[in-house]
Write a protein that holds these residues in place. Structure first.
Motif, PDB file in Angstrom:
ATOM      1  N   LEU A  92       0.862  -1.176  -0.046  1.00 53.98           N
ATOM      2  CA  LEU A  92      -0.024  -0.018  -0.070  1.00 53.98           C
ATOM      3  C   LEU A  92       0.948   1.327   0.180  1.00 53.98           C
ATOM      4  CD1 LEU A  92      -2.815  -1.026   2.573  1.00 53.98           C
ATOM      5  CD2 LEU A  92      -2.925  -0.960  -0.041  1.00 53.98           C
ATOM      6  N   VAL A  93       1.981   1.141   0.690  1.00 54.38           N
ATOM      7  CA  VAL A  93       2.868   2.366   0.786  1.00 54.38           C
ATOM      8  C   VAL A  93       3.621   2.630  -0.424  1.00 54.38           C
ATOM      9  CG1 VAL A  93       4.983   3.337   1.803  1.00 54.38           C
ATOM     10  CG2 VAL A  93       3.385   2.417   3.222  1.00 54.38           C
ATOM     11  N   THR A  94       3.851   1.357  -1.318  1.00 57.03           N
ATOM     12  CA  THR A  94       4.442   1.511  -2.671  1.00 57.03           C
ATOM     13  C   THR A  94       3.371   2.109  -3.593  1.00 57.03           C
ATOM     14  OG1 THR A  94       5.803  -0.715  -2.015  1.00 57.03           O
ATOM     15  CG2 THR A  94       5.530   0.239  -4.324  1.00 57.03           C
ATOM     16  N   THR A  95       2.263   1.524  -3.471  1.00 58.14           N
ATOM     17  CA  THR A  95       1.198   2.270  -4.105  1.00 58.14           C
ATOM     18  C   THR A  95       1.180   3.654  -4.165  1.00 58.14           C
ATOM     19  OG1 THR A  95       0.166   0.087  -4.193  1.00 58.14           O
ATOM     20  CG2 THR A  95      -1.228   2.109  -4.992  1.00 58.14           C
ATOM     21  N   ILE A  96       1.105   4.128  -2.921  1.00 56.88           N
ATOM     22  CA  ILE A  96       0.839   5.620  -2.758  1.00 56.88           C
ATOM     23  C   ILE A  96       2.412   6.340  -3.456  1.00 56.88           C
ATOM     24  CG2 ILE A  96       0.919   7.108  -0.956  1.00 56.88           C
ATOM     25  CD1 ILE A  96      -0.695   5.374   0.771  1.00 56.88           C
ATOM     26  N   GLY A 114      12.364  -0.238  -7.231  1.00 59.00           N
ATOM     27  CA  GLY A 114      13.364  -0.975  -6.396  1.00 59.00           C
ATOM     28  C   GLY A 114      13.258  -1.085  -5.025  1.00 59.00           C
ATOM     29  N   ILE A 115      13.141  -0.297  -4.299  1.00 63.01           N
ATOM     30  CA  ILE A 115      12.853  -0.306  -3.078  1.00 63.01           C
ATOM     31  C   ILE A 115      12.024  -1.213  -2.457  1.00 63.01           C
ATOM     32  CG2 ILE A 115      12.347   1.053  -0.819  1.00 63.01           C
ATOM     33  CD1 ILE A 115      13.549   3.710  -2.046  1.00 63.01           C
ATOM     34  N   SER A 148      14.637 -10.986  -6.167  1.00 66.46           N
ATOM     35  CA  SER A 148      14.035  -9.992  -6.109  1.00 66.46           C
ATOM     36  C   SER A 148      15.021  -8.871  -5.269  1.00 66.46           C
ATOM     37  CB  SER A 148      12.595 -10.180  -5.474  1.00 66.46           C
ATOM     38  OG  SER A 148      11.793  -8.970  -5.255  1.00 66.46           O
ATOM     39  N   VAL A 149      15.407  -9.348  -4.137  1.00 62.71           N
ATOM     40  CA  VAL A 149      16.135  -8.595  -3.174  1.00 62.71           C
ATOM     41  C   VAL A 149      17.451  -7.797  -4.342  1.00 62.71           C
ATOM     42  CG1 VAL A 149      18.175  -8.287  -1.425  1.00 62.71           C
ATOM     43  CG2 VAL A 149      15.697  -9.451  -1.118  1.00 62.71           C
ATOM     44  N   LEU A 150      18.072  -8.568  -4.861  1.00 61.05           N
ATOM     45  CA  LEU A 150      19.130  -8.089  -5.826  1.00 61.05           C
ATOM     46  C   LEU A 150      18.773  -7.255  -7.013  1.00 61.05           C
ATOM     47  CD1 LEU A 150      21.192 -11.471  -6.292  1.00 61.05           C
ATOM     48  CD2 LEU A 150      21.644  -9.527  -4.886  1.00 61.05           C
ATOM     49  N   ALA A 151      17.569  -7.562  -7.359  1.00 63.91           N
ATOM     50  CA  ALA A 151      16.745  -6.888  -8.510  1.00 63.91           C
ATOM     51  C   ALA A 151      16.403  -5.616  -7.830  1.00 63.91           C
ATOM     52  CB  ALA A 151      15.625  -7.589  -9.170  1.00 63.91           C
ATOM     53  N   GLY A 152      15.995  -5.440  -6.723  1.00 64.96           N
ATOM     54  CA  GLY A 152      15.460  -4.353  -6.045  1.00 64.96           C
ATOM     55  C   GLY A 152      16.834  -3.084  -5.951  1.00 64.96           C
ATOM     56  N   LEU A 153      17.918  -3.803  -5.661  1.00 59.94           N
ATOM     57  CA  LEU A 153      19.253  -3.020  -5.512  1.00 59.94           C
ATOM     58  C   LEU A 153      19.573  -2.587  -6.738  1.00 59.94           C
ATOM     59  CD1 LEU A 153      21.183  -5.407  -3.057  1.00 59.94           C
ATOM     60  CD2 LEU A 153      20.485  -3.332  -2.468  1.00 59.94           C
TER      61      LEU A 153
END
Length: 196
Positions: A92-96, A114-115, A148-153
């Protein structure tokens, strides 16, 4: 009169429900990827998102919230599952955050994405490691969470590059769909072996 459900029955029901939900996630991701590639693949980090790109970027984390709620309901954990509650709040925070980001640039959206990918990947790792004791066959989700963690970074680092674009996010989503499909296959094989 209280109905007692054997642990094996619960695990079988949960595994069956997870297979269905994972298959729905595969279909959603593939449709999302196709829409990104047909409408927004040329956008780079310095561009402002088009209306279609904005909708696609907002819908993606919102769908993850819906899928997490469905998964929690299916597993019968209700509000007691703190990890999924954190994942819902994060989505929800990401959507906002994405709603705000789409009024800026693709680079800002990539940073938000990414975060989110990093944190949700870490949560996926925790859930898969816990779930492997009761349901088993969670190695694809463990791998997917780690990636996913690596992709986010990587997304967070790429957000500052002028040549980064939505194609990388689409590739990430397609790769995620692949791991959900692998999970469907692995859970199906495990379920057939358990019935023998």
């Amino acid at each position: 009169m209280t109905q007692t459900i054997e642990p094996s029955t619960t695990a079988t029901t949960t595994a069956s429900g997870l297979r269905s939900l994972y298959l729905i996630r595969v279909i959603f991701s593939l449709i999302w990827v196709a829409l990104v590639f047909t409408t927004s693949v040329t956008l780079v980090s310095t561009d402002r998102p088009t209306a279609i790109a904005a909708v696609l970027l907002i819908v993606y984390p919102l769908w993850d919230v819906v899928a997490t709620l469905l998964e929690r309901r299916m597993a019968g954990t209700g509000s007691t599952n703190h990890v999924s509650t954190i994942n819902v709040a994060l989505g929800l925070v990401t959507t906002i955050g994405m709603i705000i980001a789409v009024f800026s640039t693709i680079g800002t959206a990539l940073l938000v994405f990414g975060i989110w990918a990093l944190l949700s990947g870490a949560i996926q790792l925790v859930v898969a490691i816990r779930r492997r004791r009761t349901i088993g066959a969670q190695w694809p989700m463990i791998i997917s969470g780690g990636l996913s963690v690596l992709a986010g970074l990587n997304f967070a680092a790429m957000s500052a590059s002028a040549t980064s674009g939505l194609s990388t996010v689409a590739e990430y989503s397609a790769f995620g769909a692949f791991w959900f499909l692998v999970s469907v296959i692995v859970l199906s094989i495990r379920s057939r072996r358990a019935k023998r």
